[in-house]
Design a protein around this motif. Structure first.
Motif, PDB file in Angstrom:
ATOM      1  N   THR A 368       0.860  -1.262  -0.005  1.00 29.90           N
ATOM      2  CA  THR A 368       0.022  -0.053  -0.114  1.00 29.90           C
ATOM      3  C   THR A 368       0.809   1.446  -0.052  1.00 29.90           C
ATOM      4  O   THR A 368       0.320   2.163  -0.335  1.00 29.90           O
ATOM      5  N   ARG A 516      -2.843 -12.746  -0.931  1.00 24.16           N
ATOM      6  CA  ARG A 516      -3.771 -11.512  -1.588  1.00 24.16           C
ATOM      7  C   ARG A 516      -2.681 -10.566  -2.155  1.00 24.16           C
ATOM      8  O   ARG A 516      -2.925  -9.834  -3.379  1.00 24.16           O
ATOM      9  N   ASP A 580     -13.968 -14.891  -4.214  1.00 29.44           N
ATOM     10  CA  ASP A 580     -14.433 -13.470  -4.153  1.00 29.44           C
ATOM     11  C   ASP A 580     -13.388 -12.820  -3.384  1.00 29.44           C
ATOM     12  O   ASP A 580     -12.864 -13.471  -2.293  1.00 29.44           O
ATOM     13  N   ASP A 581     -13.344 -11.515  -3.434  1.00 29.97           N
ATOM     14  CA  ASP A 581     -12.438 -10.685  -2.382  1.00 29.97           C
ATOM     15  C   ASP A 581     -13.214  -9.679  -1.876  1.00 29.97           C
ATOM     16  O   ASP A 581     -13.153  -8.411  -2.087  1.00 29.97           O
ATOM     17  N   SER A 584     -11.355  -6.379   0.229  1.00 31.05           N
ATOM     18  CA  SER A 584      -9.934  -5.888  -0.439  1.00 31.05           C
ATOM     19  C   SER A 584      -9.314  -5.263   0.512  1.00 31.05           C
ATOM     20  O   SER A 584      -9.710  -4.137   1.353  1.00 31.05           O
ATOM     21  N   ASP A 586      -7.401  -2.974  -0.335  1.00 40.10           N
ATOM     22  CA  ASP A 586      -7.114  -1.551  -0.687  1.00 40.10           C
ATOM     23  C   ASP A 586      -8.453  -0.601  -0.326  1.00 40.10           C
ATOM     24  O   ASP A 586      -8.326   0.403  -0.095  1.00 40.10           O
ATOM     25  N   LYS A 587      -9.307  -1.289   0.303  1.00 46.41           N
ATOM     26  CA  LYS A 587     -10.707  -0.633   0.646  1.00 46.41           C
ATOM     27  C   LYS A 587     -10.995  -0.952   2.271  1.00 46.41           C
ATOM     28  O   LYS A 587     -11.643  -0.135   2.618  1.00 46.41           O
TER      29      LYS A 587
END
Ligand code: DMJ
Length: 612
Positions: A368, A516, A580-581, A584, A586-587
């Protein structure tokens, strides 16, 4: 030796009877021959190479597992959750935790049903509507009260109860959950009644009486920022933001000359300054380091102080707390005893399961943050070491400055994740021990050990060819029962200090993040093997139980199923296997109890309210 054995037999009472056979020498010879053969066979058995070097631990998977199998594996985790939660509901609710062997219960975290609160968001993610509705109606009615002179442990209540409520609110926007979270936080607020406004150990939510020593513990006083910042944003109540900010300010203005820029475990709650120089990423420290990065991510990278503290902490960890073992070159992180005049204390070489969240944190940071271009974030890496006057720390910054920091953090993540995984793969149960003691040298259990960065520098000077030290895949060393009893042949690089597996999540959490972030299915496959081992060795008719020893098959069990097994261990396994993710990286940002909170989108009014 042969003579000794013959002597022994000569003096044995049976021998007189045997000597009476002297006039039958052929009978006597046959008898002695039989005895000798028995002894030789027993000796051979005790030294022969164990059949279990070929123990049935499965080889690493090389053929990719197809997506439909992963979906089926995710469903198996869901079934495991249902088995555990139904056992809890049936035998222990609304007490805190199930005793999965005796069908008793524990009230170890306030007696408000911690397993229910801790499980709420897992149920939502797994789509368990019936279980969720029953839990919700209990949550709605819970009275956050305690008898006089008894106390809630503040830290555990924040990460498990408040974290569960807020995360579930974030997922389904049920206003009842937010209002319960608000009420709980208000009842806990007297805990901040210290000169520094840093939290004490505990509080009675009914009377406001507080308890706790003046010397607080890092993890306990610096693991609330995510929960309080989210609560502030969701309720619009700036007071919660102030609580989080007090912690951030105390950390960022602390005098860290003794510890090279890293936060020690002991904190004086009157002065708000460090009290000792004991450095660790394990027990009593772990989540405080975790929240530096995560607070920065949750607030959509707006709070630079946390970013700087994260880089300082990880720089010190990499340069001073990370070692490499002598035989298999396992990368590990340890703690140091209090130093006297130097920034670096003496390493204990103890490696805790709790520290196995760190590879995941390193990977999350590398994923990140622009660690290879910190200038773009307005951060000058060398200044971070120089500005704070952190004793010898400047050396560490000069050292790391010659590497690509993003790459280095990812290597640290990979090497540590390998070791965490290997402490599972080395065991006959396939589950990892709670604590090991790494051997600092081949010949001795004492000594300084080998700092990882020393090996890295040598590797770089010799041309940086191949995989960096401590990073590549390693072969498990599984002892037979005989080897275990003898203390093993030494190929493992460590002794087991605490042999239990307490259903903890940290290794699984890191495998999930590694999967991930890298997309390399080996991490996911390893997660599956751990899940299989959990099913095989910890399942009881009523739930899942911690085990006393990871080295013994079948392992003896403890009558204990911690709420974090429902909140974290099974959630990370499910998220690792599902195709599925839904969360996430990132979120969403996970609190330290695996309760996800969404990365902020700041409105204009909020920016004004929170001074962004
Ligand atoms: C969990 O309660 C949390 O992850 C905490 O931060 C420390 N570890 C336990 C589980 O091992």
């Amino acid at each position: 030796m042969l003579e000794d054995i013959q002597d022994m037999y000569r003096n044995h009472p049976l021998s007189s009877a045997i000597r009476s056979l002297r006039y039958k020498p052929h009978v006597r010879n046959i008898f002695y021959g039989g005895v000798m053969l028995t002894i030789l066979y027993a000796l051979y058995n005790s030294v022969r190479l164990p059949e279990s070097l070929s123990y049935d631990f499965p080889e690493e998977v090389t053929v990719p597992t197809p997506p439909h199998i992963w979906d089926e594996r995710a469903r198996q985790v869901k079934r495991a959750f249902l088995h555990a939660y139904h056992g809890y509901e049936r035998y222990a609710a609304p007490h805190d935790e199930l005793k999965p062997i005796s069908t008793g219960y524990k009230d170890n975290f306030n007696g408000w049903g911690v397993s229910i609160f801790d499980s709420l968001d897992t149920m939502v993610l797994l789509g368990l509507e019936g279980e969720y509705e029953r839990a919700r109606s209990y949550v709605e009615k819970t009275r956050f009260e305690l008898a006089e002179h008894t106390f809630v442990p503040y830290f555990e209540t924040i990460i498990r109860y408040l974290g569960g409520l807020l995360s579930t609110y974030a997922l389904n926007k049920d206003p009842m959950l937010l209002s319960r979270a608000d009420e709980l936080a208000k009842k806990l607020d007297p805990v901040f009644n210290t000169p520094s406004k840093l939290a004490l150990f505990g509080v009675n939510p009914s009377t406001g009486e507080v308890v706790g020593p003046d010397i607080g513990i890092l993890a306990e006083m610096a693991t609330l920022q995510l929960e309080y910042t989210y609560l502030a944003k969701a309720t619009g109540n700036r007071a919660y933001w102030e609580r989080a900010n007090t912690v951030i300010k105390a950390l960022s203005s602390a005098d860290l000359r003794q510890t090279g820029g890293m936060f020690p475990i002991g904190w004086n709650l009157t002065t708000g300054q460090p009290h000792d120089a004991h450095l660790s990423v394990g027990a009593q420290a772990d989540s405080a380091h975790e929240y530096l990065l995560k607070q920065y991510l949750l607030t959509a990278k707006t709070d630079k102080a946390n970013l700087e503290m994260y880089i300082r902490a990880t720089t010190h960890i990499i340069t001073n707390l990370m070692y490499i073992s002598p035989t298999r070159h396992l990368l590990y992180v340890t703690d140091t005893t209090t130093p006297t005049h130097e920034a670096r204390g003496t390493p204990t070489h103890v490696f805790e399961h709790l520290s196995c969240f760190l590879p995941g944190l390193f990977a999350l940071g590398a994923h990140t943050l622009p660690l290879d271009d910190l200038d773009s974030m307005g951060v000058n890496f060398m200044d971070l070491g120089a500005k704070g006057n952190f004793g010898r720390a400047g050396d560490g910054y000069r050292r790391l400055n010659s590497y690509n920091l993003k790459e280095l953090h990812m290597w640290a993540a990979e090497g540590l994740a390998q070791t965490c995984w290997l402490t599972y793969a080395d065991m006959r149960t396939g589950l990892g021990p709670d604590e090991t003691h790494m051997r600092p040298s081949v010949r001795s259990v004492h000594g300084e050990g080998h700092l990882w960065m020393d090996s890295m520098d040598r590797w770089k000077q010799s041309g940086a060819r191949g995989i960096p030290p401590g990073v590549g895949d390693k072969t498990p060393v599984i002892y037979t029962e005989q080897q275990r009893l003898r203390g093993g042949p030494g190929g493992r690089d460590y002794a087991i200090k605490k042999p239990g597996y307490l259903l903890r999540p940290e290794t699984i959490e890191s495998l999930y993040i590694m999967w991930r972030v890298t997309g390399d299915a080996k991490w996911r496959e390893r997660g599956w093997r751990i899940f299989e081992a959990i099913e095989r060795h910890t399942k009881t008719p009523y739930g899942y139980a911690s085990i006393k020893s990871v080295e013994v098959v079948p392992p003896p069990k403890d009558d204990d199923m911690p709420s974090y097994f429902l909140a974290e261990t099974l959630k990370y396994l499910y998220l690792m296997f599902t195709n599925d993710d839904p969360i996430s990286l990132d979120k969403w940002v996970f609190n330290t109890e695996a309760h996800p909170l969404p990365v902020f989108e700041w409105s204009q009014e909020e920016k004004v309210l929170f001074n962004i």
